[in-house]
Write a protein that holds these residues in place. Structure first.
Motif, PDB file in Angstrom:
ATOM      1  N   GLU A   7       0.833  -1.188   0.000  1.00  0.00           N
ATOM      2  CA  GLU A   7       0.000   0.000   0.000  1.00  0.00           C
ATOM      3  C   GLU A   7       0.876   1.249   0.000  1.00  0.00           C
ATOM      4  OE1 GLU A   7      -2.902   0.352   3.311  1.00  0.00           O
ATOM      5  OE2 GLU A   7      -2.365   2.452   3.063  1.00  0.00           O
ATOM      6  N   PRO A   8       0.486   2.298  -0.752  1.00  0.00           N
ATOM      7  CA  PRO A   8       1.276   3.534  -0.702  1.00  0.00           C
ATOM      8  C   PRO A   8       1.316   4.101   0.715  1.00  0.00           C
ATOM      9  CG  PRO A   8      -0.809   3.879  -1.860  1.00  0.00           C
ATOM     10  CD  PRO A   8      -0.675   2.409  -1.639  1.00  0.00           C
ATOM     11  N   ARG A   9       2.398   4.730   1.047  1.00  0.00           N
ATOM     12  CA  ARG A   9       2.634   5.121   2.438  1.00  0.00           C
ATOM     13  C   ARG A   9       1.832   6.322   2.934  1.00  0.00           C
ATOM     14  NH1 ARG A   9       8.412   5.381   4.836  1.00  0.00           N
ATOM     15  NH2 ARG A   9       7.061   6.212   6.428  1.00  0.00           N
ATOM     16  N   GLY A  10       1.298   7.095   2.037  1.00  0.00           N
ATOM     17  CA  GLY A  10       0.560   8.272   2.504  1.00  0.00           C
ATOM     18  C   GLY A  10       1.483   9.434   2.792  1.00  0.00           C
ATOM     19  N   TRP A  11       0.930  10.468   3.462  1.00  0.00           N
ATOM     20  CA  TRP A  11       1.717  11.668   3.744  1.00  0.00           C
ATOM     21  C   TRP A  11       2.288  11.617   5.148  1.00  0.00           C
ATOM     22  CZ3 TRP A  11      -2.126  16.094   1.930  1.00  0.00           C
ATOM     23  CH2 TRP A  11      -2.394  15.917   0.557  1.00  0.00           C
ATOM     24  N   SER A  12       3.279  12.455   5.378  1.00  0.00           N
ATOM     25  CA  SER A  12       3.794  12.604   6.739  1.00  0.00           C
ATOM     26  C   SER A  12       2.654  13.064   7.651  1.00  0.00           C
ATOM     27  CB  SER A  12       4.904  13.653   6.747  1.00  0.00           C
ATOM     28  OG  SER A  12       4.959  14.300   8.004  1.00  0.00           O
ATOM     29  N   PRO A  13       2.492  12.430   8.824  1.00  0.00           N
ATOM     30  CA  PRO A  13       1.428  12.867   9.736  1.00  0.00           C
ATOM     31  C   PRO A  13       1.640  14.303  10.218  1.00  0.00           C
ATOM     32  CG  PRO A  13       2.843  11.236  10.806  1.00  0.00           C
ATOM     33  CD  PRO A  13       3.231  11.276   9.356  1.00  0.00           C
ATOM     34  N   ALA A  16       0.199  16.408   7.164  1.00  0.00           N
ATOM     35  CA  ALA A  16      -1.261  16.300   7.088  1.00  0.00           C
ATOM     36  C   ALA A  16      -1.902  16.974   8.302  1.00  0.00           C
ATOM     37  CB  ALA A  16      -1.675  14.833   6.990  1.00  0.00           C
ATOM     38  N   ALA A  87      -9.827  10.145  -0.834  1.00  0.00           N
ATOM     39  CA  ALA A  87      -8.377   9.983  -0.652  1.00  0.00           C
ATOM     40  C   ALA A  87      -7.948   8.525  -0.811  1.00  0.00           C
ATOM     41  CB  ALA A  87      -7.953  10.515   0.713  1.00  0.00           C
ATOM     42  N   SER A  88      -8.761   7.591  -0.291  1.00  0.00           N
ATOM     43  CA  SER A  88      -8.345   6.183  -0.320  1.00  0.00           C
ATOM     44  C   SER A  88      -8.558   5.539  -1.686  1.00  0.00           C
ATOM     45  CB  SER A  88      -9.075   5.382   0.760  1.00  0.00           C
ATOM     46  OG  SER A  88     -10.471   5.435   0.584  1.00  0.00           O
ATOM     47  N   SER A  91      -5.907   6.466  -4.259  1.00  0.00           N
ATOM     48  CA  SER A  91      -4.500   6.173  -3.947  1.00  0.00           C
ATOM     49  C   SER A  91      -4.268   4.687  -3.666  1.00  0.00           C
ATOM     50  CB  SER A  91      -4.047   7.003  -2.744  1.00  0.00           C
ATOM     51  OG  SER A  91      -4.715   6.561  -1.576  1.00  0.00           O
ATOM     52  N   SER A  93      -5.454   2.795  -1.480  1.00  0.00           N
ATOM     53  CA  SER A  93      -5.326   2.411  -0.067  1.00  0.00           C
ATOM     54  C   SER A  93      -6.684   2.071   0.555  1.00  0.00           C
ATOM     55  CB  SER A  93      -4.613   3.506   0.726  1.00  0.00           C
ATOM     56  OG  SER A  93      -5.260   4.738   0.571  1.00  0.00           O
TER      57      SER A  93
ATOM     58  N   PHE B  16     -10.038  13.869   4.010  1.00  0.00           N
ATOM     59  CA  PHE B  16      -8.958  13.634   3.050  1.00  0.00           C
ATOM     60  C   PHE B  16      -7.608  13.634   3.779  1.00  0.00           C
ATOM     61  CE2 PHE B  16      -5.902  14.779  -0.218  1.00  0.00           C
ATOM     62  CZ  PHE B  16      -6.329  14.075  -1.331  1.00  0.00           C
ATOM     63  N   LEU B  17      -7.402  14.653   4.626  1.00  0.00           N
ATOM     64  CA  LEU B  17      -6.129  14.765   5.356  1.00  0.00           C
ATOM     65  C   LEU B  17      -5.963  13.644   6.383  1.00  0.00           C
ATOM     66  CD1 LEU B  17      -6.079  18.645   5.842  1.00  0.00           C
ATOM     67  CD2 LEU B  17      -4.592  17.315   4.325  1.00  0.00           C
ATOM     68  N   GLN B  19      -7.105  10.649   6.094  1.00  0.00           N
ATOM     69  CA  GLN B  19      -6.763   9.422   5.375  1.00  0.00           C
ATOM     70  C   GLN B  19      -5.316   9.469   4.889  1.00  0.00           C
ATOM     71  OE1 GLN B  19      -6.110   8.064   2.178  1.00  0.00           O
ATOM     72  NE2 GLN B  19      -6.506   5.967   2.890  1.00  0.00           N
ATOM     73  N   LYS B  20      -4.917  10.619   4.360  1.00  0.00           N
ATOM     74  CA  LYS B  20      -3.532  10.766   3.880  1.00  0.00           C
ATOM     75  C   LYS B  20      -2.536  10.616   5.024  1.00  0.00           C
ATOM     76  CE  LYS B  20      -3.944  11.421  -0.540  1.00  0.00           C
ATOM     77  NZ  LYS B  20      -3.526  10.289  -1.409  1.00  0.00           N
ATOM     78  N   GLY B  21      -2.890  11.117   6.207  1.00  0.00           N
ATOM     79  CA  GLY B  21      -2.010  11.017   7.371  1.00  0.00           C
ATOM     80  C   GLY B  21      -2.055   9.640   8.018  1.00  0.00           C
ATOM     81  N   ARG B  22      -2.950   8.757   7.535  1.00  0.00           N
ATOM     82  CA  ARG B  22      -3.085   7.374   8.056  1.00  0.00           C
ATOM     83  C   ARG B  22      -3.424   7.348   9.548  1.00  0.00           C
ATOM     84  NH1 ARG B  22      -3.076   6.815   3.303  1.00  0.00           N
ATOM     85  NH2 ARG B  22      -1.747   5.501   2.013  1.00  0.00           N
ATOM     86  N   ARG B  25      -7.194   4.389  11.047  1.00  0.00           N
ATOM     87  CA  ARG B  25      -7.302   2.950  11.278  1.00  0.00           C
ATOM     88  C   ARG B  25      -7.209   2.533  12.733  1.00  0.00           C
ATOM     89  NH1 ARG B  25      -3.408   2.016   6.160  1.00  0.00           N
ATOM     90  NH2 ARG B  25      -4.807   3.229   4.841  1.00  0.00           N
ATOM     91  N   THR B  39       1.764   7.873  15.346  1.00  0.00           N
ATOM     92  CA  THR B  39       1.275   8.602  14.168  1.00  0.00           C
ATOM     93  C   THR B  39       0.144   9.568  14.515  1.00  0.00           C
ATOM     94  OG1 THR B  39       1.838   6.696  12.803  1.00  0.00           O
ATOM     95  CG2 THR B  39       0.393   8.330  11.824  1.00  0.00           C
ATOM     96  N   PHE B  43       0.022  13.722  14.322  1.00  0.00           N
ATOM     97  CA  PHE B  43      -1.000  14.432  13.546  1.00  0.00           C
ATOM     98  C   PHE B  43      -1.737  15.432  14.444  1.00  0.00           C
ATOM     99  CE2 PHE B  43      -5.035  15.252  11.605  1.00  0.00           C
ATOM    100  CZ  PHE B  43      -4.883  15.067  10.241  1.00  0.00           C
ATOM    101  N   GLU B 103     -12.649   4.518   4.179  1.00  0.00           N
ATOM    102  CA  GLU B 103     -11.548   3.778   3.547  1.00  0.00           C
ATOM    103  C   GLU B 103     -11.767   2.271   3.662  1.00  0.00           C
ATOM    104  OE1 GLU B 103      -7.568   4.511   5.030  1.00  0.00           O
ATOM    105  OE2 GLU B 103      -8.136   4.188   7.099  1.00  0.00           O
TER     106      GLU B 103
END
Lengths: 134, 175
Positions: A7-13, A16, A87-88, A91, A93, B16-17, B19-22, B25, B39, B43, B103
């Motif tokens: 899975e792509p890693r995404g952005w730096s927390p 974001a 977003a998911s 990408s 994910s 969006f942010l 999800q991008k920041g993971r 989950r 993480t 954030f 997601e």
């Protein structure tokens, strides 16, 4: 889908998170709105209860304080769903999952077990959140 | 109507942010509670620090009002502890679980349904809570700079410094 697909890693927390901070500043600036979510569950519960027992909901103190209505925060919470979906799915994910990986490692693959725990946990969490007013 | 569109758009960008920041989950949320993966703390603290500086700037320029929640020790502390227990079991937050569903983590549906029931139960319990827990240690709408009697930028600077040290420590420890 195979788990071997990386899975792509995404952005730096940090990035974001900082962008979310900028978004809050703009929201406060342009609309005076601060973000939140838990009141929305009260309003939604009020809606559902009102459909069944309208007179009762009309008399309950907490539903007078937090009236069942669709407001800024209600749409904000719904927006979070769509933002994450966009977003998911754009990408690679997005992944259907009924039992989280870490849960499965500890409690096994039972969907029923996970469903019951999530339901009970959710009920407890929102009760505490509303009590603390946050 | 405009207000609702602003709410929806703000939510979409937020989601969006997230999800991008993971941070949505279960594994990330519980990973933080187990002190294995910071993480979501990275954030959240980044968001708080940026918003803190920006919002106080707006306030000083007379362009925004703060939204201060009342301090009630009884309900803040007990509510916080109850929330933590529920969060630790569910592994999603009230707002982020909608994003988790977005997601594909559809066990969030059970959390959402549980929260609707929990909110209804809270509404039932409210009169009793209002007469008890919600009267214990009421301090009203206070802020840290007000209580300490110092300029708010000192407090902001301390928070930023603590945040930076914490971030550096996380990176050093590989959390």
């Amino acid at each position: 889908m195979s788990r071997k697909v990386q899975e792509p890693r995404g952005w730096s927390p940090y990035l974001a998170g900082a962008l979310a901070g900028v978004l809050i500043v703009f929201s406060v600036w342009f609309t005076g709105k601060y973000v939140g979510a838990s009141t929305t569950f009260v309003r939604a519960a009020g809606y559902i209860e009102r459909a069944a027992v309208p007179e009762r909901v009309g008399m309950m103190e907490y539903f007078l304080k937090e009236a069942p209505k669709i407001d800024w925060q209600f749409l904000f919470v719904i927006g979070i769903f769509f933002g994450s979906l966009i977003a998911s799915t754009t990408s690679k994910s997005f992944r259907w999952q009924a039992v989280p990986t870490m849960w499965e490692q500890r409690f096994g693959p039972s969907r029923t077990k996970r469903a019951i725990a999530a339901f009970v946990g959710g009920a407890i969490a929102i009760f505490g959140a509303r009590l603390a007013d946050g | 109507m405009n207000e609702l569109i602003y709410g929806l758009v703000t939510g979409i960008i937020f989601g969006f942010l997230f999800q991008k920041g993971r941070v949505l989950r279960y594994d990330k949320q519980i990973g933080a509670l187990r002190l294995l993966d910071m993480t979501i703390v990275k954030f959240m603290f980044s968001t708080i620090l940026v918003a803190m500086v920006g919002v106080y700037l707006l306030k000083d320029l007379g362009m925004a009002k703060l939204s201060i929640k009342p301090t009630i020790l009884g309900s803040n502390i007990i509510g916080g502890l109850i929330f933590g227990i529920g969060w630790g079991i569910l592994g999603y937050c009230p707002g982020t679980q909608l994003g988790a569903l977005g997601e594909g983590r559809w066990d969030a549906v059970w959390g959402i349904l549980g929260m609707l029931v929990g909110a209804a139960l809270f509404a039932e319990a409210y009169p009793a809570l209002k007469a008890s827990v919600l009267t214990w240690g009421v301090y009203g709408k206070i802020t840290i700079p007000e209580v300490l009697g110092i300029n708010h930028w000192f407090v902001v600077a301390v928070f930023v410094a603590i945040g930076m040290l914490m971030f550096r420590w996380f990176e050093k420890k590989g959390l």
